[in-house]
Design a protein around this motif. Structure first.
Motif, PDB file in Angstrom:
ATOM      1  N   VAL A 555       0.850  -1.209   0.000  1.00 12.97           N
ATOM      2  CA  VAL A 555       0.000   0.000   0.000  1.00 12.97           C
ATOM      3  C   VAL A 555       0.876   1.245   0.000  1.00 12.97           C
ATOM      4  CG1 VAL A 555      -1.696   1.298   1.329  1.00 12.97           C
ATOM      5  CG2 VAL A 555      -1.955  -1.170   1.077  1.00 12.97           C
ATOM      6  N   SER A 556       1.950   1.197   0.815  1.00 15.23           N
ATOM      7  CA  SER A 556       2.827   2.363   0.879  1.00 15.23           C
ATOM      8  C   SER A 556       3.507   2.598  -0.472  1.00 15.23           C
ATOM      9  CB  SER A 556       3.897   2.161   1.963  1.00 15.23           C
ATOM     10  OG  SER A 556       3.291   1.989   3.231  1.00 15.23           O
ATOM     11  N   GLY A 557       3.941   1.541  -1.116  1.00 15.02           N
ATOM     12  CA  GLY A 557       4.579   1.680  -2.437  1.00 15.02           C
ATOM     13  C   GLY A 557       3.617   2.217  -3.456  1.00 15.02           C
ATOM     14  N   ALA A 558       2.369   1.717  -3.447  1.00 14.94           N
ATOM     15  CA  ALA A 558       1.381   2.189  -4.415  1.00 14.94           C
ATOM     16  C   ALA A 558       1.067   3.649  -4.190  1.00 14.94           C
ATOM     17  CB  ALA A 558       0.128   1.330  -4.309  1.00 14.94           C
ATOM     18  N   VAL A 559       0.918   4.046  -2.851  1.00 11.05           N
ATOM     19  CA  VAL A 559       0.634   5.448  -2.550  1.00 11.05           C
ATOM     20  C   VAL A 559       1.809   6.317  -2.995  1.00 11.05           C
ATOM     21  CG1 VAL A 559       0.246   7.091  -0.693  1.00 11.05           C
ATOM     22  CG2 VAL A 559      -0.961   4.900  -0.677  1.00 11.05           C
ATOM     23  N   LEU A 560       3.042   5.837  -2.720  1.00  5.83           N
ATOM     24  CA  LEU A 560       4.221   6.612  -3.106  1.00  5.83           C
ATOM     25  C   LEU A 560       4.296   6.784  -4.621  1.00  5.83           C
ATOM     26  CD1 LEU A 560       6.838   8.029  -2.305  1.00  5.83           C
ATOM     27  CD2 LEU A 560       7.985   5.792  -2.408  1.00  5.83           C
ATOM     28  N   VAL A 561       4.042   5.736  -5.378  1.00  8.42           N
ATOM     29  CA  VAL A 561       4.077   5.829  -6.860  1.00  8.42           C
ATOM     30  C   VAL A 561       2.991   6.771  -7.337  1.00  8.42           C
ATOM     31  CG1 VAL A 561       3.708   4.525  -8.966  1.00  8.42           C
ATOM     32  CG2 VAL A 561       5.149   3.572  -7.156  1.00  8.42           C
ATOM     33  N   LEU A 562       1.801   6.691  -6.719  1.00  9.66           N
ATOM     34  CA  LEU A 562       0.708   7.557  -7.136  1.00  9.66           C
ATOM     35  C   LEU A 562       1.042   9.018  -6.876  1.00  9.66           C
ATOM     36  CD1 LEU A 562      -2.157   7.798  -8.217  1.00  9.66           C
ATOM     37  CD2 LEU A 562      -2.998   7.476  -5.882  1.00  9.66           C
ATOM     38  N   VAL A 563       1.628   9.294  -5.677  1.00  6.11           N
ATOM     39  CA  VAL A 563       2.006  10.675  -5.342  1.00  6.11           C
ATOM     40  C   VAL A 563       3.050  11.191  -6.325  1.00  6.11           C
ATOM     41  CG1 VAL A 563       3.113  12.117  -3.615  1.00  6.11           C
ATOM     42  CG2 VAL A 563       1.375  10.448  -2.918  1.00  6.11           C
ATOM     43  N   ILE A 564       4.053  10.334  -6.665  1.00  3.48           N
ATOM     44  CA  ILE A 564       5.117  10.751  -7.614  1.00  3.48           C
ATOM     45  C   ILE A 564       4.525  11.055  -8.974  1.00  3.48           C
ATOM     46  CG2 ILE A 564       7.174   9.960  -8.829  1.00  3.48           C
ATOM     47  CD1 ILE A 564       7.938   8.417  -6.287  1.00  3.48           C
ATOM     48  N   LEU A 565       3.610  10.192  -9.426  1.00  9.46           N
ATOM     49  CA  LEU A 565       3.004  10.409 -10.737  1.00  9.46           C
ATOM     50  C   LEU A 565       2.204  11.706 -10.772  1.00  9.46           C
ATOM     51  CD1 LEU A 565       1.832   6.792 -11.645  1.00  9.46           C
ATOM     52  CD2 LEU A 565       3.793   8.044 -12.555  1.00  9.46           C
ATOM     53  N   VAL A 566       1.451  11.980  -9.676  1.00 11.94           N
ATOM     54  CA  VAL A 566       0.660  13.216  -9.636  1.00 11.94           C
ATOM     55  C   VAL A 566       1.569  14.419  -9.651  1.00 11.94           C
ATOM     56  CG1 VAL A 566      -0.925  14.565  -8.229  1.00 11.94           C
ATOM     57  CG2 VAL A 566      -1.295  12.114  -8.508  1.00 11.94           C
ATOM     58  N   VAL A 567       2.651  14.375  -8.856  1.00 12.21           N
ATOM     59  CA  VAL A 567       3.576  15.518  -8.794  1.00 12.21           C
ATOM     60  C   VAL A 567       4.210  15.750 -10.162  1.00 12.21           C
ATOM     61  CG1 VAL A 567       5.725  16.348  -7.785  1.00 12.21           C
ATOM     62  CG2 VAL A 567       3.999  15.266  -6.343  1.00 12.21           C
ATOM     63  N   VAL A 568       4.671  14.655 -10.826  1.00 11.10           N
ATOM     64  CA  VAL A 568       5.317  14.805 -12.154  1.00 11.10           C
ATOM     65  C   VAL A 568       4.309  15.335 -13.152  1.00 11.10           C
ATOM     66  CG1 VAL A 568       6.344  13.516 -14.042  1.00 11.10           C
ATOM     67  CG2 VAL A 568       7.074  13.081 -11.694  1.00 11.10           C
ATOM     68  N   ASP A 569       3.091  14.804 -13.161  1.00 10.69           N
ATOM     69  CA  ASP A 569       2.090  15.249 -14.123  1.00 10.69           C
ATOM     70  C   ASP A 569       1.759  16.720 -13.943  1.00 10.69           C
ATOM     71  OD1 ASP A 569       0.002  14.490 -16.188  1.00 10.69           O
ATOM     72  OD2 ASP A 569      -1.235  15.344 -14.573  1.00 10.69           O
ATOM     73  N   ARG A 570       1.695  17.190 -12.655  1.00 10.84           N
ATOM     74  CA  ARG A 570       1.305  18.564 -12.401  1.00 10.84           C
ATOM     75  C   ARG A 570       2.485  19.521 -12.523  1.00 10.84           C
ATOM     76  NH1 ARG A 570      -4.047  18.640 -13.111  1.00 10.84           N
ATOM     77  NH2 ARG A 570      -5.096  17.013 -11.854  1.00 10.84           N
ATOM     78  N   ALA A 571       3.673  19.097 -12.107  1.00  4.80           N
ATOM     79  CA  ALA A 571       4.793  20.033 -12.005  1.00  4.80           C
ATOM     80  C   ALA A 571       5.799  19.919 -13.141  1.00  4.80           C
ATOM     81  CB  ALA A 571       5.523  19.831 -10.673  1.00  4.80           C
ATOM     82  N   VAL A 572       5.998  18.748 -13.678  1.00  2.00           N
ATOM     83  CA  VAL A 572       7.060  18.562 -14.677  1.00  2.00           C
ATOM     84  C   VAL A 572       6.499  18.432 -16.084  1.00  2.00           C
ATOM     85  CG1 VAL A 572       9.020  17.130 -15.352  1.00  2.00           C
ATOM     86  CG2 VAL A 572       8.514  17.490 -12.931  1.00  2.00           C
ATOM     87  N   MET A 573       5.801  17.352 -16.394  1.00  2.00           N
ATOM     88  CA  MET A 573       5.346  17.068 -17.762  1.00  2.00           C
ATOM     89  C   MET A 573       4.151  16.130 -17.686  1.00  2.00           C
ATOM     90  SD  MET A 573       7.527  15.338 -20.858  1.00  2.00           S
ATOM     91  CE  MET A 573       8.829  16.542 -20.650  1.00  2.00           C
ATOM     92  N   PRO A 574       3.208  16.273 -18.591  1.00  2.00           N
ATOM     93  CA  PRO A 574       2.077  15.340 -18.582  1.00  2.00           C
ATOM     94  C   PRO A 574       2.558  13.905 -18.773  1.00  2.00           C
ATOM     95  CG  PRO A 574       1.576  17.264 -19.919  1.00  2.00           C
ATOM     96  CD  PRO A 574       3.034  17.352 -19.559  1.00  2.00           C
TER      97      PRO A 574
END
Length: 589
Positions: A555-574
């Motif tokens: 669960v922690s890994g999935a939450v961490l991957v989800l948070v990273i993906l959201v941050v990259v999508d919003r801050a870096v690149m779609p």
């Protein structure tokens, strides 16, 4: 480890899962980075050996096959062109033109850079099977019945790779066209010079043959039978003329004998007296002349008068003095003169008289010789019919004899000429055969060279009009979109190597460990198997705790991957753009 079973191997893998995962992860990360940074592209162009638009048999010389007349591209010319295209000077031009290998040129000599580029250029023949074993023996496996070939180049930039490949193809085609046109032009020029030389040789041979035929017009082999027949015919005619001449000679001898016994003059009696003939009167005057000459000398009027009478009578009679008689008189007179000079001296009157008589006799002899040469021995004033008939017969026989003698001389010369021609015929035939053989050989060489010259001219025209055998690009170089080798293949190879590396790390760690694991390991050390093996027993609480830990980690890994993906999508690149880039880089799209 040969006594381990599958359970032992699984146990080892569970114990060394950390080593396996670390090694596997590091190697896989290296493989991913290597695949992502791999940027070697390869592109190729296919060039077909285009057959000539005009059949080769039309341009090949008479009696020569098209296969032997045309040089095989795959056998020689492609390799020759490749050597020129990949020469150092040519590759330096290409490197400078496209600014290739910038970093290598900064640290390495240009020759090393050229050698590295030469290794990146590959030429492969596209072949088909041959039905002629003899041709197959002369070619290598890659050269059998080549119908096309490919040029391949590798470089780190796909666009430059395509451009360099196109440049190589262009230079290859230009060099092929240049070589073919140069070869066709030089071949035509060489054959033209050879034909001109042979034409001069042919003219000389024709002149020699014509001169020889003109010089030996009647002694050539084809005239041998005619010359032999004419020589035989002339010999028969000569024999016939010889028989006629012999018969005429006998007839002339008989006529001369009869003529000598017949008086040329008829005796005429007038007034009871026999009139003398001019010959008798001439003899009487000559006798009287000699007497008076001795008495008075040559300058006495009576002597001079009598001499004129003798000359006129001699001319009137048409006969000469008796040559033999005058010769004898001259000899006697010379003897008497010599005796008188010895007896009386040179100044005595009798000596002078004898000298005058000698000169008179010499004049008579000279006059008689001229008259005899002019009128012959025939009496022109003869009036005896029997004498005249004999004279006529003798003259006819003499004329016929002279005619036959002239004809015999002509026939003799003709026979000698024909016999000479027959004798010369073998030598003439030998010389003429040598000239004819040289002329025939010159004609054969001239015809062969003329045919080759015409074929070379046609080939030159075909090369100029691009109708001959040529190289045609059937597949040009494309812009490469995948690396060589492709990144998915590199990733697959990296994955396999990572797995193998992980297993290798597990094996190395297990071999270096000093701990004892399992009954088999213990038995191998002490030599006696244990009585009983008690496995590790998990309690219910331990199982629940372990399950909770795995659930929390997932669960922690999935939450961490989800948070990273959201941050990259919003801050870096779609995320969709990132996926497209990654797929493109990995060659998945």
């Amino acid at each position: 480890m040969e006594n381990y079973n599958l359970y032992d191997y699984i146990s080892i893998l569970k114990r060394r899962k950390v080593e396996f995962l670390v090694t596997f992860g590091i190697l896989l990360l290296v493989a991913v980075i290597f695949s992502a940074t791999w940027s070697i592209y390869r592109t190729s162009a296919t060039i077909q050996i285009q057959a000539p638009d005009i059949p080769e048999g039309v341009t090949a010389p008479m009696g020569a096959s098209a296969a032997s007349f045309m040089e095989a591209l795959a056998d020689q010319r492609i390799q020759q062109i490749q050597q020129k295209v990949t020469a150092t000077s040519t590759l330096v031009e290409i490197i400078t033109k496209f600014n290739l290998y910038q970093k290598q040129r900064e640290v390495s000599p240009i020759t090393d850079v050229v050698e590295a580029m030469r290794k990146k250029i590959k030429l492969n023949l596209v072949s088909t099977e041959l039905s002629n074993p003899a041709s197959a023996q002369r070619m290598s496996a890659g050269q059998l019945a080549a119908i096309a070939f490919t040029i391949t180049f590798k470089y780190s930039d796909p666009l430059i790779t395509q451009q360099v490949t196109d440049e190589l193809v262009s230079r290859f085609l230009d060099e092929d066209l240049k070589q073919r046109r140069t070869k066709a032009r030089e071949t035509a020029a060489f054959l033209a010079a050879q034909v001109e030389t042979l034409e001069h040789s042919m003219a000389e041979q024709e002149s020699k043959v014509a001169d020889f035929r003109r010089q030996h017009a009647h002694s050539r082999p084809e005239a041998l039978a005619f010359n032999q027949q004419m020589a035989a015919t002339t010999g028969i005619n000569l024999q016939d003329i010889d028989r006629q001449l012999n018969a005429l000679e006998q007839s002339r001898g008989a006529l001369r004998a009869q003529l000598a016994s017949v008086d040329p003059y008829s005796r005429v009696i007038a007034d009871g007296q026999v009139l003398t003939t001019p010959a008798i009167q001439l003899k009487a005057l000559q006798s009287r002349y000699s007497t008076l000459l001795g008495q008075y000398g040559a300058n006495h009027p009576d002597v001079v008068k009598l001499g004129r009478q003798i000359d006129s009578l001699r001319i009137e009679a048409g006969e000469s003095s008796d040559g033999d008689t005058l010769s004898a008189q001259i000899a006697d007179m010379r003897a008497n003169l010599a005796a008188a000079e010895r007896t009386y001296g040179a100044d005595h009157p009798d000596v002078g008289s004898l000298r005058s008589q000698l000169r008179s006799l010499e004049r008579q002899a000279a006059s008689a010789s001229r008259v005899a040469g002019k009128h012959g021995t025939v009496k022109k004033d003869a009036d005896n019919p029997a004498y005249l008939m004999l004279v006529s017969q003798l003259q006819a026989a003499d004329s016929q004899y002279q005619a036959l003698s002239s004809q015999r001389e002509v026939l003799r010369r003709q026979r000698e000429q024909y016999e000479r021609l027959v004798a010369e015929t073998p030598m003439v035939e030998q010389e003429y055969a040598a000239l004819a053989r040289d002329y025939d050989n010159a004609q054969i060489r001239y015809r062969e060279m003329k045919e080759k010259k015409q074929a070379a001219d046609m080939n030159e025209q075909m090369e100029q009009s691009r109708k001959a055998e040529r190289l045609v690009v059937i597949e040009s170089a494309e812009l490469p979109t995948r690396t060589n080798p492709p990144r998915p293949l590199l990733l697959a190879a990296g994955l396999v190597l990572s797995v193998m590396g992980g297993f290798g790390a597990v094996a190395a760690a297990e071999m270096m460990s000093r701990s004892i694991h399992g009954t088999y390991h213990l038995a191998s050390l002490v030599g006696v198997p244990p009585l009983v093996a008690v496995p590790f027993i998990f309690t219910q609480e331990e199982r629940v705790r372990s399950r909770r830990l795995w659930q929390r980690a997932v669960v922690s890994g999935a939450v961490l991957v989800l948070v990273i993906l959201v941050v990259v999508d919003r801050a870096v690149m779609p995320l969709d753009v990132i996926w497209s880039v990654i797929a493109n880089r990995l060659g998945l799209s």
